[in-house]
Design a protein around this motif. Structure first.
Motif, PDB file in Angstrom:
ATOM      1  N   ILE A 202       0.840  -1.203   0.000  1.00 22.03           N
ATOM      2  CA  ILE A 202       0.000   0.000   0.000  1.00 22.03           C
ATOM      3  C   ILE A 202       0.869   1.244   0.000  1.00 22.03           C
ATOM      4  O   ILE A 202       0.691   2.168  -0.784  1.00 22.03           O
ATOM      5  N   PHE A 203       1.852   1.209   0.903  1.00 17.61           N
ATOM      6  CA  PHE A 203       2.700   2.374   1.061  1.00 17.61           C
ATOM      7  C   PHE A 203       3.453   2.660  -0.252  1.00 17.61           C
ATOM      8  O   PHE A 203       3.582   3.808  -0.679  1.00 17.61           O
ATOM      9  N   LEU A 204       3.913   1.589  -0.906  1.00 17.64           N
ATOM     10  CA  LEU A 204       4.637   1.736  -2.168  1.00 17.64           C
ATOM     11  C   LEU A 204       3.701   2.286  -3.244  1.00 17.64           C
ATOM     12  O   LEU A 204       4.034   3.237  -3.959  1.00 17.64           O
ATOM     13  N   THR A 205       2.507   1.709  -3.327  1.00 22.17           N
ATOM     14  CA  THR A 205       1.538   2.133  -4.340  1.00 22.17           C
ATOM     15  C   THR A 205       1.203   3.613  -4.195  1.00 22.17           C
ATOM     16  O   THR A 205       0.937   4.298  -5.193  1.00 22.17           O
ATOM     17  N   ALA A 206       1.224   4.089  -2.971  1.00 21.25           N
ATOM     18  CA  ALA A 206       0.849   5.480  -2.722  1.00 21.25           C
ATOM     19  C   ALA A 206       1.763   6.451  -3.461  1.00 21.25           C
ATOM     20  O   ALA A 206       1.379   7.598  -3.701  1.00 21.25           O
ATOM     21  N   PHE A 207       2.952   5.966  -3.840  1.00 22.54           N
ATOM     22  CA  PHE A 207       3.892   6.863  -4.526  1.00 22.54           C
ATOM     23  C   PHE A 207       3.811   6.711  -6.047  1.00 22.54           C
ATOM     24  O   PHE A 207       4.593   7.274  -6.768  1.00 22.54           O
ATOM     25  N   TRP A 208       2.871   5.891  -6.536  1.00 24.24           N
ATOM     26  CA  TRP A 208       2.659   5.783  -7.972  1.00 24.24           C
ATOM     27  C   TRP A 208       1.494   6.677  -8.370  1.00 24.24           C
ATOM     28  O   TRP A 208       0.891   7.329  -7.516  1.00 24.24           O
ATOM     29  N   THR A 209       1.172   6.687  -9.652  1.00 20.61           N
ATOM     30  CA  THR A 209       0.028   7.480 -10.099  1.00 20.61           C
ATOM     31  C   THR A 209      -0.788   6.666 -11.095  1.00 20.61           C
ATOM     32  O   THR A 209      -0.361   5.601 -11.541  1.00 20.61           O
TER      33      THR A 209
ATOM     34  N   GLU B  48      -4.350   3.188 -16.517  1.00 17.72           N
ATOM     35  CA  GLU B  48      -3.261   2.293 -16.132  1.00 17.72           C
ATOM     36  C   GLU B  48      -2.467   2.909 -14.980  1.00 17.72           C
ATOM     37  O   GLU B  48      -2.355   4.133 -14.879  1.00 17.72           O
ATOM     38  N   ILE B  49      -1.878   2.060 -14.163  1.00 20.18           N
ATOM     39  CA  ILE B  49      -1.026   2.573 -13.090  1.00 20.18           C
ATOM     40  C   ILE B  49       0.355   2.869 -13.642  1.00 20.18           C
ATOM     41  O   ILE B  49       0.947   2.039 -14.330  1.00 20.18           O
TER      42      ILE B  49
ATOM     43  N   VAL C 109     -11.221   6.483   0.467  1.00 13.75           N
ATOM     44  CA  VAL C 109     -10.460   5.328  -0.015  1.00 13.75           C
ATOM     45  C   VAL C 109     -11.343   4.471  -0.914  1.00 13.75           C
ATOM     46  O   VAL C 109     -10.989   4.108  -2.034  1.00 13.75           O
ATOM     47  N   TYR C 110     -12.536   4.179  -0.405  1.00  7.45           N
ATOM     48  CA  TYR C 110     -13.445   3.281  -1.112  1.00  7.45           C
ATOM     49  C   TYR C 110     -13.805   3.849  -2.486  1.00  7.45           C
ATOM     50  O   TYR C 110     -13.762   3.131  -3.485  1.00  7.45           O
ATOM     51  N   ASP C 111     -14.111   5.130  -2.535  1.00  2.62           N
ATOM     52  CA  ASP C 111     -14.512   5.734  -3.801  1.00  2.62           C
ATOM     53  C   ASP C 111     -13.364   5.741  -4.796  1.00  2.62           C
ATOM     54  O   ASP C 111     -13.569   5.580  -5.989  1.00  2.62           O
ATOM     55  N   ASN C 112     -12.140   5.904  -4.296  1.00  5.24           N
ATOM     56  CA  ASN C 112     -11.005   5.945  -5.211  1.00  5.24           C
ATOM     57  C   ASN C 112     -10.615   4.563  -5.712  1.00  5.24           C
ATOM     58  O   ASN C 112     -10.111   4.428  -6.813  1.00  5.24           O
ATOM     59  N   VAL C 113     -10.878   3.570  -4.885  1.00  5.29           N
ATOM     60  CA  VAL C 113     -10.618   2.205  -5.356  1.00  5.29           C
ATOM     61  C   VAL C 113     -11.672   1.822  -6.378  1.00  5.29           C
ATOM     62  O   VAL C 113     -11.388   1.259  -7.418  1.00  5.29           O
TER      63      VAL C 113
ATOM     64  N   ASN D 229     -11.335   4.602  -9.660  1.00  4.14           N
ATOM     65  CA  ASN D 229     -10.286   3.711 -10.152  1.00  4.14           C
ATOM     66  C   ASN D 229      -8.902   4.327 -10.022  1.00  4.14           C
ATOM     67  O   ASN D 229      -8.090   4.275 -10.944  1.00  4.14           O
ATOM     68  N   ASN D 230      -8.665   4.949  -8.871  1.00 10.12           N
ATOM     69  CA  ASN D 230      -7.351   5.553  -8.637  1.00 10.12           C
ATOM     70  C   ASN D 230      -6.720   4.900  -7.414  1.00 10.12           C
ATOM     71  O   ASN D 230      -6.710   5.444  -6.318  1.00 10.12           O
ATOM     72  N   LEU D 231      -6.221   3.703  -7.609  1.00  5.58           N
ATOM     73  CA  LEU D 231      -5.672   2.931  -6.503  1.00  5.58           C
ATOM     74  C   LEU D 231      -4.521   3.652  -5.809  1.00  5.58           C
ATOM     75  O   LEU D 231      -4.459   3.684  -4.578  1.00  5.58           O
ATOM     76  N   PRO D 232      -3.589   4.236  -6.539  1.00  2.24           N
ATOM     77  CA  PRO D 232      -2.491   4.930  -5.847  1.00  2.24           C
ATOM     78  C   PRO D 232      -2.980   6.040  -4.932  1.00  2.24           C
ATOM     79  O   PRO D 232      -2.477   6.180  -3.813  1.00  2.24           O
TER      80      PRO D 232
END
Lengths: 366, 298
Positions: free
Chosen positions: B50-57, B64-65, B258-262, B266-269
């Protein structure tokens, strides 16, 4: 002498307490004099602790009254009573250090900080516990905790100090030491002590007067000597020390002389060892088997117990008695070879006593 | 096992047992390797992911991530006032729920541990645990019914000229307090049960009235248990998004973001970045709790 004093420190009238269907205290009357060291002695379940807890105010009596210094406190809460308690397992506050534990009562009553520090330190000195002010109870030994508990109660200068088996958790050596100290503290402070114990020796050693309790009732109140030498009931005779039934009377073990003198004989008697073989009676004056009453029997058991030897003797009459002989001259354990020996025992008529033998604890004694 | 009488050559199991007996370290690693693997891979691993993903876009066009390291998600979190508002609101809800549960749970736990008869205690503990046997959703929906306009709560308050809170933040706090109350009561109950009754007697004996005894003896000694309970109520409230959906009206908490973005966005990061907020808050809370010794009560 205390019972006739006009204003007793504690006066209890027809005190009763039932828990569910169990009558823990079944009608107790007591007058405890000012400055008296008073013990309540009894087996567990005799109601002694319940009486104490009612004096402190932790339990409300089902009926009856409690007066402290002439004031009826029966319905008062503990914090409104001028008594303090030393609890069985001390009940020190684990989150407070020694000094704060001792200060607690003063702080609650609004004594200014400087004064309560001073008084707490003085109380700690009086129980000979200096220099541990900053320690937590968990860092103290059992004996030290005991002293803190004592100081915490004494610092409030209560009229009456209640002690609930305070020495029960200490080992024998320390207990004996604390007994002496308790007594001297009580004498110095002049506070009335009400002391609960199941240890008859402790009660006899410390007390001005003893109340013996059984099944919620007082069996006897008296000085240690009265209770021991002249038990009022069969229960007291059996619970305080050992009592031997010989025919219609009772005699204490140490009052019975056994016709065996294992070593060196008795005083002037000459001609060989004075120890009596089977079939012979000890007739030496001042020695074995003396007294104006006699009986014959067989030694069933001999127990060497350091300072004394305990003989269990089956008398011809069918009674079994225990006799305690100080090991004045016995220097070894050779006493045990007297097992099975025929002996004569003697005692003095003045040491006989009798109690109503109609079964223990039928009538409340006070 | 076979009989020892003939002393045959020791079997494989026997030899293995003997080996383990001689080598405590081997014994320990065999015992702990499976749970440790679970802890590291599944538990901490997920947290790390999770922590790693937070630094992606997320590529806004393709969805796409984009796996390039950037702090832009945290920048957004910090800059957009709405997220700060939601974060503070969530914190406020968690604090309120914790405070309410303490206020209700402490007297209840005290009654259970010190006033009620010992033989009634297991029954009372079961009663506290009973709501936990019902599904979370059912309980939340039950509250939705209760709080509905003209529902039982409104009806009960009507004679006093009051009306229920309706759906909203107040209802959320109310329902969350209800849901997490057992998690406060149980550690406090356990703490109080270990508190010797003689201490209360002693305090009264030394002249303290009940309120004073509570303040100077009960509270300090039960404090670690209170903190332990609050860790549950606080963290559970901070992460919740279902209750607020059901009874919260239009209010949003961190969990909803969080829920709405997942889901919808569709913005998991970004969801991951938002999710780190309660984690950081809880880490701070745990660090503070550790100082009180409360973690030993868990």
């Amino acid at each position: 002498m205390f019972s006739v004093m006009p204003d007793s420190a504690v006066r209890i009238r027809d005190l009763r307490k039932t828990f569910g269907s169990v009558e823990a205290v079944a009608g107790v009357d007591l007058d405890i004099g000012d400055g008296e060291f008073f013990s309540m002695l009894g087996p567990s379940g005799s109601g002694k602790t319940t009486v104490l807890r009612m004096i402190a105010g932790f339990e409300r009596p089902t009926s009856g009254t409690i007066e402290l210094g002439g004031r009826d406190v029966t319905s008062l809460a503990p914090f409104d009573r001028d008594v303090n308690t030393v609890f069985q397992d001390y009940a020190l506050f684990p989150h407070l250090d020694v000094l704060r534990n001792v200060e607690y009562g003063l702080k609650v009553r609004g004594v200014p900080r400087a004064e309560r520090r001073e008084r707490a330190r003085a109380a700690l000195r009086s129980v000979r516990l200096d220099g541990l002010d900053g320690r937590r109870p968990a860092e103290l030994s059992g004996g030290q905790r005991q002293r803190v508990a004592l100081a915490r109660a004494l610092v409030n200068e209560p009229k009456v100090l209640l002690l609930d088996e305070p020495l029960g958790a200490l080992d024998l050596k320390l207990r004996e030491e604390m007994q002496v100290e308790l007594k001297s503290i009580q004498r110095r402070a002049g506070i009335t002590f009400v002391f609960v114990t199941h240890d008859q020796e402790e009660a006899l050693t410390l007390s001005d007067r003893v109340a013996v309790l059984d099944r919620g009732r007082i069996e006897q109140v008296g000085t240690p000597a009265e209770v021991y030498e002249r038990p009022a009931t069969a229960f007291v005779a059996g619970f305080v020390g050992t009592s031997n039934r010989i025919g219609a009377v009772r005699v204490r073990p140490e009052k019975i002389h056994v016709g065996i003198e294992p070593d060196a004989g008795s005083g002037g008697e000459s001609g060989g060892p004075a120890e009596d073989g089977p079939g012979r009676d000890g007739r030496a004056e001042g020695g074995a088997g003396t007294g104006d009453r006699h009986a014959f029997g067989t030694v069933a058991e001999v127990v060497y117990a350091g300072p004394a030897t305990r003989f269990v003797i089956d008398l011809e009459s069918g009674d079994r008695v225990v006799a305690l002989q100080q090991n004045l001259r016995t220097s070894s354990m050779d006493v045990t070879r007297h097992r099975g020996a025929r002996v004569r025992i003697g005692w003095h008529a003045e040491h006989e006593f009798s109690v109503p033998e109609t079964g223990a604890g039928t009538a409340p004694a006070s | 096992m076979t009989a020892v009488a003939g002393r045959p050559a020791p079997g494989l199991r026997r030899r293995a047992a003997a080996l383990l007996h001689r080598r405590p370290l081997l014994r320990l690693s065999l015992l702990l390797s499976a749970p440790l693997a679970w802890l590291v891979v599944a538990y901490l691993g997920a947290l790390g992911a999770i922590f790693l993903t937070a630094f992606w876009t997320t590529d806004t066009f393709t969805g796409e991530i984009v796996r390039e390291f950037t702090a832009v998600n945290f920048q957004t979190l910090w800059d957009e006032p709405v997220y700060r508002t939601i974060a503070l609101r969530s914190l406020g809800v968690a604090v309120a729920v914790t405070a309410i549960d303490m206020a209700i749970g402490l007297p209840m736990a005290f009654y259970m541990a010190k006033v009620a008869r010992p033989r009634h205690r297991p029954m009372l503990v079961s009663a506290i645990l009973a709501p936990l046997w019902a599904a979370y959703l059912v309980k939340a929906y039950a509250w939705r019914v209760m709080l509905a306009e003209g529902g039982p709560v409104d009806q009960a308050l009507e004679p006093f000229g009051l009306s229920g809170p309706g759906y909203g933040l107040t209802a959320t706090v109310l329902v969350l307090s209800y849901l997490w109350l057992p998690y406060m009561i149980l550690p406090v109950y356990a703490g109080l049960e270990r508190l010797p009754g003689a201490l209360l007697d002693a305090s009264g004996d030394l002249g303290a009235r009940p309120l004073r005894t509570f303040r100077t003896v009960v509270l300090p000694l039960v404090y670690p248990s209170l903190v332990a309970g609050s860790i549950f109520t606080f963290s559970l409230s901070l992460g919740d998004y279902i209750t607020v959906k059901i009874v919260g009206g239009r209010s949003q908490l961190i969990g909803n973001v969080v829920y709405d973005n997942v889901g919808a966005a569709n913005n998991l990061p970004f969801a991951a970045a938002v999710a780190t907020v309660p984690v950081v808050v809880m880490l701070g809370y745990l660090a503070a709790a550790r100082r009180t010794g409360a973690l030993r009560e868990l």
